[in-house]
Design an enzyme around this catalytic site. Sequence first.
Site, PDB file in Angstrom:
ATOM      1  N   THR A 199       2.945  12.373  -5.287  1.00  0.00           N
ATOM      2  CA  THR A 199       2.480  13.712  -4.911  1.00  0.00           C
ATOM      3  C   THR A 199       3.144  14.185  -3.624  1.00  0.00           C
ATOM      4  OG1 THR A 199       0.650  12.557  -3.873  1.00  0.00           O
ATOM      5  CG2 THR A 199       0.193  13.600  -5.986  1.00  0.00           C
ATOM      6  N   ASP A 200       3.634  13.252  -2.792  1.00  0.00           N
ATOM      7  CA  ASP A 200       4.098  13.672  -1.449  1.00  0.00           C
ATOM      8  C   ASP A 200       5.271  14.643  -1.531  1.00  0.00           C
ATOM      9  OD1 ASP A 200       5.938  11.638  -2.170  1.00  0.00           O
ATOM     10  OD2 ASP A 200       5.977  10.731  -0.167  1.00  0.00           O
ATOM     11  N   LEU A 202       5.310  -1.676  -0.206  1.00  0.00           N
ATOM     12  CA  LEU A 202       4.431  -1.607   0.972  1.00  0.00           C
ATOM     13  C   LEU A 202       5.166  -0.999   2.167  1.00  0.00           C
ATOM     14  CD1 LEU A 202       2.557  -5.027   0.602  1.00  0.00           C
ATOM     15  CD2 LEU A 202       1.813  -2.761  -0.148  1.00  0.00           C
ATOM     16  N   SER A 203       6.278  -0.322   1.881  1.00  0.00           N
ATOM     17  CA  SER A 203       6.999   0.461   2.892  1.00  0.00           C
ATOM     18  C   SER A 203       7.660  -0.364   3.986  1.00  0.00           C
ATOM     19  CB  SER A 203       6.077   1.510   3.523  1.00  0.00           C
ATOM     20  OG  SER A 203       5.657   2.391   2.551  1.00  0.00           O
ATOM     21  N   ASP A 257       5.400   7.351   3.358  1.00  0.00           N
ATOM     22  CA  ASP A 257       5.537   6.024   3.969  1.00  0.00           C
ATOM     23  C   ASP A 257       5.694   6.116   5.484  1.00  0.00           C
ATOM     24  OD1 ASP A 257       5.662   5.557   1.287  1.00  0.00           O
ATOM     25  OD2 ASP A 257       7.769   4.966   1.251  1.00  0.00           O
TER      26      ASP A 257
END
Length: 384
Positions: free
Chosen positions: A36-37, A128-129, A175
């Site tokens: 969505t970002d 997990l960025s 992120d």
Amino acid sequence: MPTAAELRAFFQTTYGTTPEQGVRAPGRVNLIGEHTDYNDGFCLPMAIEREVKVLLRRRPDQTVRVASMEQAGVVTFALSAAIPKATDKAQHWADYVKGCAQVLIEAGVPLVGCDLALTGDVPLGSGLSSSAALEVAAIHALLAAAGQTKTGAEIAVLGQRAENRYVGTNCGILDQLSSACGVLGQAMLMDCRTLALTPAPLPAGVSVVIADTGKRRGLVDSAYNERRAGCEAGAKALGVSHLRDVTLHGLWTAHQEGRLAPLARQRCEHVVAENGRTQAAFAALRAGDAVAFGALMDQSHADLRDKFEVTCPELDTMVAIARSLPGCLGSRMTGAGFGGCTVSLVRDEAVAAFVPALTAAYQARFPLPVAVYVTRAAAGAGAL
Ligand code: GLA
């Protein structure tokens, strides 16, 4: 994760001198609001208790040296408007640092040379960025060396720009903004249009459990960029700049009028529904309703699997097993997808049994190295 003393010793052995300052930046887990970002929509992430740490010392010239405890060699580059990328594959990790230096210079920040030593325990390529944590830590380090400051949102935007323009991945802001602006003990509703963050505590009595499927994200960049391009094409067909501005009714009308191809409609449906779910999940957090929150996580995974098609058998299996276990309120993939991690909401009293049961049942299906992390919401990046 090496201790602070070990990182300091590494700095001293590498550079023959002592560090002056230290910074840190965490990884993140997105609880809901996936893909969505870049549609100007909503996400609900939190920073996690895994991070990148950097020690630094200024230099009297325009040279940057960077060494990692997890990678071989020292990478050296000169601060300039066109910093060359690594030609040696083993040094690609340092491109994240170079890209950050370059975007800071482009933004007019007067950088100074410095020696950097880093370490981290955000698992690489598992959603997990780890890249964002490295970018945000590198920007903090370069700013600290130069005696400059920027807001968390500014740092996040610069980190994203480094990744988009220098590294070449077309990611959104999720992120970097999570890493830069995480709030201790809180999840955050992120409005990716305004970059506004509204914290909300997790309900009492539940834990966030991350499970790494051990499947690394093959071909992720091309598939990610393809999904993003699909959303942009969908928005164009619907006459808006971003899917944020579309309702399910609007999608239906466009479909009736033949303005959206079936696949585009399917992709857009996920994004539009996910924006609604994310806002509903935030309301559930505010109301302390962990059960409602978990149900929304389940729905999110179903759409990511069936409509957005970014899951894989490993993610679907991990999620299905998690949901079958006692105390699990909801489970879904987190991050870009195609491999990497799931996130589950589990009642505190069930966590001790949940972790080994999930691992054993998953490994009976996929003999891959599984890692399970129970994490609280960590603070965003800053000084060590
Ligand atoms: C990756 C990207 C983010 C976001 C997620 C999916 O993590 O880096 O910008 O698009 O995928 O929600």
